[in-house]
Design a protein around this motif. Structure first.
Motif, mmCIF file in Angstrom:
data_model
loop_
_atom_site.group_PDB
_atom_site.id
_atom_site.type_symbol
_atom_site.label_atom_id
_atom_site.label_comp_id
_atom_site.label_asym_id
_atom_site.label_seq_id
_atom_site.Cartn_x
_atom_site.Cartn_y
_atom_site.Cartn_z
ATOM 1 N N MET A 1 87.984 64.244 -12.288
ATOM 2 C CA MET A 1 87.552 62.878 -11.928
ATOM 3 C C MET A 1 86.308 62.941 -11.039
ATOM 4 N N MET A 2 86.167 64.042 -10.293
ATOM 5 C CA MET A 2 85.037 64.151 -9.349
ATOM 6 C C MET A 2 83.722 64.072 -10.138
ATOM 7 N N GLY A 3 83.692 64.774 -11.278
ATOM 8 C CA GLY A 3 82.486 64.777 -12.114
ATOM 9 C C GLY A 3 82.167 63.379 -12.581
ATOM 10 N N ALA A 4 83.201 62.651 -13.012
ATOM 11 C CA ALA A 4 83.001 61.278 -13.519
ATOM 12 C C ALA A 4 82.470 60.380 -12.404
ATOM 13 N N HIS A 5 83.060 60.493 -11.213
ATOM 14 C CA HIS A 5 82.605 59.654 -10.080
ATOM 15 C C HIS A 5 81.176 60.007 -9.691
ATOM 16 N N LEU A 6 80.893 61.313 -9.652
ATOM 17 C CA LEU A 6 79.541 61.748 -9.265
ATOM 18 C C LEU A 6 78.534 61.224 -10.275
ATOM 19 N N HIS A 7 78.869 61.326 -11.569
ATOM 20 C CA HIS A 7 77.945 60.849 -12.609
ATOM 21 C C HIS A 7 77.684 59.350 -12.442
ATOM 22 N N ASN A 8 78.740 58.592 -12.101
ATOM 23 C CA ASN A 8 78.589 57.136 -11.938
ATOM 24 C C ASN A 8 77.622 56.779 -10.804
ATOM 25 N N VAL A 9 77.817 57.438 -9.643
ATOM 26 C CA VAL A 9 76.957 57.061 -8.508
ATOM 27 C C VAL A 9 75.514 57.492 -8.792
ATOM 28 N N LEU A 10 75.326 58.601 -9.528
ATOM 29 C CA LEU A 10 73.957 59.030 -9.865
ATOM 30 C C LEU A 10 73.329 58.025 -10.826
ATOM 31 N N LYS A 11 74.168 57.501 -11.743
ATOM 32 C CA LYS A 11 73.675 56.503 -12.705
ATOM 33 C C LYS A 11 73.275 55.230 -11.961
ATOM 34 N N ASP A 12 74.016 54.958 -10.846
ATOM 35 C CA ASP A 12 73.693 53.782 -10.026
ATOM 36 C C ASP A 12 72.577 54.060 -9.028
ATOM 37 N N ASN A 13 71.882 55.210 -9.256
ATOM 38 C CA ASN A 13 70.729 55.572 -8.422
ATOM 39 C C ASN A 13 71.041 55.965 -6.994
ATOM 40 N N TRP A 14 72.283 56.378 -6.709
ATOM 41 C CA TRP A 14 72.527 57.003 -5.398
ATOM 42 C C TRP A 14 71.953 58.417 -5.458
ATOM 43 N N ARG A 15 71.339 58.872 -4.376
ATOM 44 C CA ARG A 15 70.853 60.246 -4.291
ATOM 45 C C ARG A 15 71.160 60.783 -2.888
ATOM 46 N N LEU A 16 71.067 62.103 -2.720
ATOM 47 C CA LEU A 16 71.266 62.707 -1.395
ATOM 48 C C LEU A 16 70.284 62.046 -0.421
ATOM 49 N N PRO A 17 70.734 61.725 0.804
ATOM 50 C CA PRO A 17 69.866 61.038 1.775
ATOM 51 C C PRO A 17 68.764 61.956 2.300
ATOM 52 N N VAL A 18 67.667 61.350 2.783
ATOM 53 C CA VAL A 18 66.548 62.148 3.270
ATOM 54 C C VAL A 18 67.009 62.975 4.485
ATOM 55 N N PRO A 19 66.735 64.284 4.492
ATOM 56 C CA PRO A 19 67.124 65.107 5.644
ATOM 57 C C PRO A 19 66.307 64.709 6.869
ATOM 58 N N ALA A 20 66.881 64.885 8.065
ATOM 59 C CA ALA A 20 66.164 64.572 9.314
ATOM 60 C C ALA A 20 64.877 65.397 9.333
ATOM 61 N N MET A 21 63.777 64.813 9.841
ATOM 62 C CA MET A 21 62.495 65.512 10.024
ATOM 63 C C MET A 21 61.850 65.938 8.709
ATOM 64 N N CYS A 22 62.360 65.444 7.591
ATOM 65 C CA CYS A 22 61.764 65.863 6.310
ATOM 66 C C CYS A 22 60.500 65.030 6.056
ATOM 67 N N PRO A 23 59.335 65.681 5.787
ATOM 68 C CA PRO A 23 58.108 64.927 5.515
ATOM 69 C C PRO A 23 58.306 64.031 4.284
ATOM 70 N N PRO A 24 57.790 62.802 4.306
ATOM 71 C CA PRO A 24 57.974 61.865 3.190
ATOM 72 C C PRO A 24 57.574 62.449 1.837
ATOM 73 N N LYS A 25 56.461 63.227 1.840
ATOM 74 C CA LYS A 25 55.971 63.799 0.584
ATOM 75 C C LYS A 25 56.998 64.769 -0.023
ATOM 76 N N VAL A 26 57.741 65.452 0.883
ATOM 77 C CA VAL A 26 58.723 66.432 0.378
ATOM 78 C C VAL A 26 59.928 65.691 -0.187
ATOM 79 N N TYR A 27 60.362 64.598 0.497
ATOM 80 C CA TYR A 27 61.483 63.820 -0.039
ATOM 81 C C TYR A 27 61.089 63.194 -1.375
ATOM 82 N N SER A 28 59.831 62.789 -1.490
ATOM 83 C CA SER A 28 59.400 62.207 -2.757
ATOM 84 C C SER A 28 59.446 63.260 -3.873
ATOM 85 N N MET A 29 59.166 64.520 -3.520
ATOM 86 C CA MET A 29 59.264 65.622 -4.499
ATOM 87 C C MET A 29 60.720 65.758 -4.967
#
Ligand SMILES: C[C@H](Nc1nc(-c2c[nH]c3ncc(Cl)cc23)ncc1F)C(=O)NCC(F)(F)F
Length: 296
Positions: free
Chosen positions: A237-265
């Motif tokens: 079920m974990m795979g199914a839930h993960l696929h759903n949130v990715l389909k809904d455009n959830w992504r890993l949050p920007v790490p602290a101190m990460c330059p914007p250009k790197v998060y955009s990459m």
């Protein structure tokens, strides 16, 4: 293709310490010391874990893969050691004294600046470009599978899940997952078991996230994802839930101190549609341009 492989005689291979366990194998630090005077070199030796003999065919494919790779950003194959007694054989590789990237980041995170993280990213990207040029898909690109050769050099290792993309298709389809690292997997790998250079690019984006999170356990992809989908979700079920949130455009949050250009990459690597993701060659340019910003 028979490589000019060096055969290591078991009687000269002296165990020093246990380095770690992988999917089916374990790796030990040994000294290959034919003169018996401790002048021999240190090597990393991988063998199947005893009860996992079933994977001898996979292990032989892993040996076939790593012995065909010659790149500064990939751990070097040294040869094999036939164990007289037991049926199995052992894979001998160069030993990298700085160890795994995760351990290195934990120890040295305060000495690492953005430039150094981008240098590591660029080297992993070059290693992946090389793999892609041979039509290999790594399928397990993650910080846990990156080794540190020195303060300014990292290498890709662990080719246990690596496959060759067939000549007439752009992807490799697996039949079932093992203990799979779905938190590093592209959506099409989770839902259709499809693996390609573009799914490796997705995983590269997750490695970028790990680098700019200094591989901190509290910020690791699995923990952050379980916080989003609920840690009471288990198994398939974990795979199914993960696929759903990715389909809904959830992504890993920007790490602290990460330059914007790197998060955009990272976000470009995590395009839902595989064709929209950059190639490793294009990523190299993006990394170079971020490095330029850091020089100014
Ligand atoms: C199972 C083994 N685990 C470990 N290996 C080492 C290691 C140090 N130095 C090394 N030099 C050559 C090799 Cl092959 C491994 C090490 N350190 C800690 C480990 F937990 C492994 O292969 N891990 C995958 C990868 F190599 F990508 F990190």
């Amino acid at each position: 293709r028979q490589q000019e492989q060096e055969v290591f005689e078991e009687r000269h291979l002296r165990f020093i310490s246990h380095l770690g366990k992988g999917n089916f194998g374990s790796v030990d630090l040994c000294r290959y010391d034919p003169l018996g005077d401790n002048t021999g070199e240190l090597v990393a030796v991988k063998q199947l874990q005893p009860n996992k003999q079933a994977n001898m065919a996979d292990f032989q494919k892993e040996i076939q893969t790593i012995s065909s790779l010659h790149c500064d950003y990939i751990v070097k194959y040294r040869g094999i050691c036939y164990s007289a007694g037991r049926l199995s054989m052992r894979l001998v590789m160069e030993y990298l004294p700085y160890g795994s990237l995760i351990g290195y980041m934990e120890k040295c995170k305060h000495t690492l600046n953005t430039r150094r993280l981008l240098l590591f990213a660029s080297q992993i990207c070059k290693g992946m470009e090389y793999l892609q040029s041979l039509r290999y898909v790594h399928r397990d690109l993650a910080a846990r599978n990156i080794l540190v050769a020195g303060d300014t050099l990292v290498k890709i290792a662990d080719f246990g899940l690596t496959k060759i993309v067939p000549f007439d298709k752009e992807y490799y389809r697996v039949t079932q997952f093992g203990e799979s690292p779905i938190f590093w997997y592209a959506p099409e790998s989770i839902s259709e078991y499809k693996f390609s250079h573009k799914s490796d690019v997705w995983s590269f984006g997750v490695v970028l996230h790990e680098l700019f999170s200094f591989c901190e356990l509290s910020r690791n992809p699995k923990r952050l994802t379980l916080q989003r989908i609920g840690s009471d979700i288990q198994g398939p079920m974990m795979g199914a839930h993960l696929h759903n949130v990715l389909k809904d455009n959830w992504r890993l949050p920007v790490p602290a101190m990460c330059p914007p250009k790197v998060y955009s990459m990272m976000m470009q690597c995590w395009a839902y549609t595989s064709e929209d993701r950059p190639t490793f060659f294009h990523l190299q340019d993006l990394i170079e341009s971020s490095l330029q910003d850091e020089r100014e």
